[in-house]
Design an enzyme around this catalytic site. Structure first.
Site, PDB file in Angstrom:
ATOM      1  N   ASN A 286      10.853 -17.131 -26.827  1.00  0.00           N
ATOM      2  CA  ASN A 286      12.146 -17.286 -26.170  1.00  0.00           C
ATOM      3  C   ASN A 286      13.205 -16.322 -26.688  1.00  0.00           C
ATOM      4  OD1 ASN A 286      14.485 -18.893 -24.852  1.00  0.00           O
ATOM      5  ND2 ASN A 286      14.947 -18.965 -27.036  1.00  0.00           N
ATOM      6  N   GLY A 288      15.674 -13.536 -27.449  1.00  0.00           N
ATOM      7  CA  GLY A 288      16.015 -12.365 -26.640  1.00  0.00           C
ATOM      8  C   GLY A 288      17.463 -11.971 -26.825  1.00  0.00           C
ATOM      9  N   TYR A 351      17.171  -4.202 -20.637  1.00  0.00           N
ATOM     10  CA  TYR A 351      16.801  -5.617 -20.566  1.00  0.00           C
ATOM     11  C   TYR A 351      15.728  -5.858 -19.499  1.00  0.00           C
ATOM     12  CZ  TYR A 351      17.490 -10.707 -20.196  1.00  0.00           C
ATOM     13  OH  TYR A 351      17.310 -12.064 -20.164  1.00  0.00           O
TER      14      TYR A 351
END
Length: 444
Positions: A286, A288, A351
């Site tokens: 998860n 990030g 991203y």
């Protein structure tokens, strides 16, 4: 964090303005709570195919009531249509014949699931017809309204007995912000699923690693996995150590403070899991970061830091856990991607690249994992968190409204999808990337 617009439109003056100006009027979404039934109402079944006879028994095993018709004046909470028997384009009329009379007889926040056969496993006219189901479900997802969701589940024939966990998720309020998705069962690897001894605690006895666990989506993933019975090992950076320790203490879990991009991070994680827990069953990548800039203004450190945290670290950690044997047989690997990695986003080349790479990690591993291990990803859209609350008002409002539900999702929506992938009953759910985005209107 709350949706101020949604609160405003529920007031008398807000309702008046919405009506007169034709503004979005989002339906408050139902979400599941402990002790609630999976489906609070009747599921109406239709279609003729491989699963038609087994569906009532499968739903009954989940505590879900079903019937093949609807009494006069009654309403349905969900519709499930077995389209595996459609073998040519002429047969697609069965969709219209079943759904049209029922669309105005649905309760608020209804669920629709169409079950098909993976087109790649069929040839000729049947392959054409099965592929056509995607257009039907995606379009119906944008029509259904009132907080409803529509999904397509492609089930390989050998995996017909492994659909219970997916139906439990997609028919329940746990999938509140998931719509317009295509799920494949039995397309990669295992075609069977383990029995779930306790539907309320399917992860009892399991160990779950969650990176970036101290706040936001990671915190909610940790909470939901703990709710489902797992012992959670939270990982986060030293700056978040205090929050991480507090959360893991609340959840009777364990924690590990480190930078996942450190050279020795994969080995340290593997060592900790082996020494303190004897291995790990669920791994959720998860953690990030974002460092947004248009490419013309992108600096080397903005690019490299995002790739390192969001993509390289999950890849290295997964490989170490596999190679060292720390990931137990029947393990679950879940990546957190993003709709930006599917449709792209202005100012997020770094991203979006990293999150598309997470999807690539799923694709690269799904056919090589041993011992019934699976790998899948969730791709969140606009999720209301403290981070998105800092987005400029106009941008935030547009981001929340450009989906079929005209609202942002909550961290628990992502967490529930992760818990579905993590379940022992999801052993045939492998190689999927499922968007948690309310069915975005643009890009993806």
């Amino acid at each position: 964090m709350s949706d101020r617009y949604q609160g405003f439109v529920s007031t008398p003056i807000g309702k008046l303005i919405v009506k007169n100006l034709g503004l979005p009027n989002p339906t408050p979404l139902e979400r599941w709570s402990v002790g609630s039934p999976l489906v609070d109402g009747l599921v109406v079944l239709g279609g003729h195919g491989r699963l038609t006879e087994a569906l009532p028994t499968t739903l009954d095993g989940l505590g879900i009531a079903s019937a093949t018709d609807l009494d006069e004046g009654a309403r349905a909470k969900a519709l499930v249509f077995d389209a595996t028997g459609i073998t040519d384009s002429a047969g697609l009329v069965a969709l219209q014949e079943f759904f049209t009379p029922l669309m105005r007889r649905l309760e608020t926040c209804p669920r629709v699931v169409v079950i098909g056969t993976p087109p790649e496993q069929r040839t000729g006219s049947e392959r054409v017809a099965q592929r056509a189901l995607e257009g039907f479900t995606r379009s119906l997802g944008k029509e259904i309204g009132r907080g409803g969701t529509v999904q397509l589940v492609y089930v390989a024939p050998a995996a017909d007995g492994a659909i219970a966990s997916t139906l439990a998720f997609l028919l329940s309020p746990k999938s509140a912000y998931v719509s317009g998705q295509v799920v494949r069962i039995g397309a990669h690897g295992a075609v069977t699923a383990d029995e779930v001894a306790d539907q309320d605690r399917p992860l009892a006895g399991k160990v779950a690693l969650v990176t970036g666990a101290s706040r936001g989506i990671g915190e909610e993933i940790a909470r939901v996995l703990h709710r489902d019975g797992a012992t959670v090992v939270g990982v986060d950076v030293p700056q978040a150590a205090s929050e991480l320790q507090t959360l893991m203490g609340e959840l009777d879990g364990d924690h590990l403070v480190l930078d996942i991009t450190a050279k020795d991070a994969p080995q340290r994680i593997a060592h900790h899991l082996r020494e303190h827990h004897g291995g790990v069953d669920v791994v959720v990548h998860n953690a990030g970061i974002t460092r947004d800039k248009r490419l013309a203004n992108m600096t080397d450190d903005r690019w490299s830091s995002v790739i390192a945290v969001n993509l390289t670290a999950p890849e290295r950690i997964t490989r170490e856990l596999l190679d060292s044997g720390v990931l137990n047989a029947g393990g679950r690997v879940v990546g957190v991607a993003s709709t930006s990695g599917i449709g792209g986003n202005m100012g997020q080349t770094n991203y979006a690249t990293s999150k598309a790479g997470v999807i690539g990690l799923v694709d690269s591993l799904c056919d090589e994992l041993p011992d019934g291990t699976t790998v899948n990803a969730v791709a969140p859209g606009f999720i209301i968190t403290k981070m998105t609350a800092a987005v400029p008002f106009a941008t935030r409002e547009v981001g929340q409204r450009l989906n079929a539900m005209a609202q942002g999702g909550l961290p628990v929506d992502v967490a529930e999808a992760v818990a579905w992938f993590a379940s022992p009953g999801s052993g045939a759910v492998n190689g999927n990337t499922v968007r948690v985005c309310g069915q975005m209107m643009l890009g993806a």
